[in-house]
Design a protein around this motif. Structure first.
Motif, short mmCIF file in Angstrom:
data_model
loop_
_atom_site.label_atom_id
_atom_site.label_comp_id
_atom_site.label_asym_id
_atom_site.label_seq_id
_atom_site.Cartn_x
_atom_site.Cartn_y
_atom_site.Cartn_z
N ALA A 100 0.66 -0.78 -0.11
CA ALA A 100 -0.11 0.24 0.05
C ALA A 100 0.91 0.54 0.25
CB ALA A 100 -1.31 0.04 0.94
N ASP A 101 0.62 2.24 -0.18
CA ASP A 101 1.20 3.21 -0.71
C ASP A 101 0.55 4.67 0.31
OD1 ASP A 101 2.62 3.36 -3.74
OD2 ASP A 101 0.50 2.73 -3.43
N ASP A 102 0.18 4.57 1.15
CA ASP A 102 -0.59 4.86 1.85
C ASP A 102 -1.56 4.65 3.34
OD1 ASP A 102 0.07 7.68 3.99
OD2 ASP A 102 -1.37 8.77 2.33
N TYR A 103 -2.15 4.99 4.00
CA TYR A 103 -3.23 4.19 4.73
C TYR A 103 -3.13 5.23 5.43
CZ TYR A 103 -3.78 1.12 9.06
OH TYR A 103 -4.30 0.34 9.82
N VAL A 104 -4.69 5.51 5.60
CA VAL A 104 -5.80 6.66 6.08
C VAL A 104 -6.53 5.66 7.56
CG1 VAL A 104 -7.72 8.48 5.72
CG2 VAL A 104 -6.06 7.81 4.51
N THR A 105 -6.80 6.60 8.37
CA THR A 105 -6.97 6.00 9.50
C THR A 105 -8.46 6.41 9.69
OG1 THR A 105 -5.28 5.10 10.55
CG2 THR A 105 -7.27 5.02 12.32
N LYS A 106 -9.39 5.61 9.97
CA LYS A 106 -11.72 6.16 9.44
C LYS A 106 -11.13 6.46 11.65
CE LYS A 106 -12.99 3.05 7.13
NZ LYS A 106 -13.75 2.20 6.91
#
Length: 230
Positions: A100-106
């Protein structure tokens, strides 16, 4: 960013609809899927520049889908942003390790997601701050849909523009005719491989007027490469 195609994979209807609305408001072309299976079908039929992928999906999980795609030659270079409620550091590391190139947390703000998409696309070479790509005096303006050399506009068709855009965002790599068909024309359209050769010849003829025809190189037995190196 209207030339960028985003695939959103999210099984929760409300979140998926919100994501589509937010991304479309940011002038992105958006396709949505509710499962990994639907995502694979969409990937087979459409050109996708970036995947926004929920970690937890029914059936095949998002992280497993990402792992599979990164093993496929046709998708391994496609940027992926994972969405998840998992905020622990080890989960973030796991997501990045599988490609994965990035990671966004809900929960996350729409502005944060758009900013991360722009950052990932810039890193991948598919988006510049000005919407322009340049190789020497060859400039491709995605917003104006214009290709120029030394300030003079080249008379290219929409297909030839997309082909040059793909080359300029993926320099120094060899691509087969099949891969170029998938990325430029899309997987849902059946076109003979020799069609690629026709458009390559057309581009080279235009570039030859400026002594730039060597930018598009034939790699015998493999395909084509765009490179400044001779």
């Amino acid at each position: 960013m209207s030339n960028l195609n985003i695939l959103v994979v999210e099984d929760e209807d409300a979140i998926r609809e919100m994501l589509v609305m937010v991304l479309e408001q940011a002038d992105l072309n958006v396709t949505a899927a509710a499962s990994a299976e639907e995502a694979l079908q969409s990937l087979a039929e459409n050109r996708v520049d970036l995947l926004v992928l929920d970690w937890m999906l029914p059936g095949i999980s998002g992280v497993e889908l990402a792992r599979r795609l990164k093993r496929e030659p046709g998708f391994k270079d496609m940027p992926i942003i994972l969405l998840t409620a998992r905020g622990e550091e080890e989960d973030k590391i796991r997501g990045l390790e599988i490609g994965a190139d990035d990671y966004v947390t809900k929960p996350f703000s729409p502005k944060e997601l758009i900013a991360r998409i722009k950052a990932v696309m810039r890193r991948s070479g598919k988006l510049s701050e000005t919407g322009q790509l340049s190789v020497g005096d060859l400039i491709l303006d995605a917003e104006q849909h214009r290709l120029t050399i030394n300030g003079k506009t080249l008379d290219v068709s929409p297909t030839e523009f997309r082909l040059m855009q793909f080359f300029m965002t993926h320099p120094d790599k060899v691509y087969s005719r099949t891969h170029l068909l998938d990325q430029v024309w899309g997987r849902s359209v059946y076109i003979e491989e020799r069609t690629v050769d026709v458009h390559i010849r057309r581009l080279r003829k235009l570039l030859a007027e400026f002594e730039r025809e060597d930018l598009i190189q034939t790699v015998r037995g493999f395909g084509y490469r765009f490179s400044m190196a001779g």
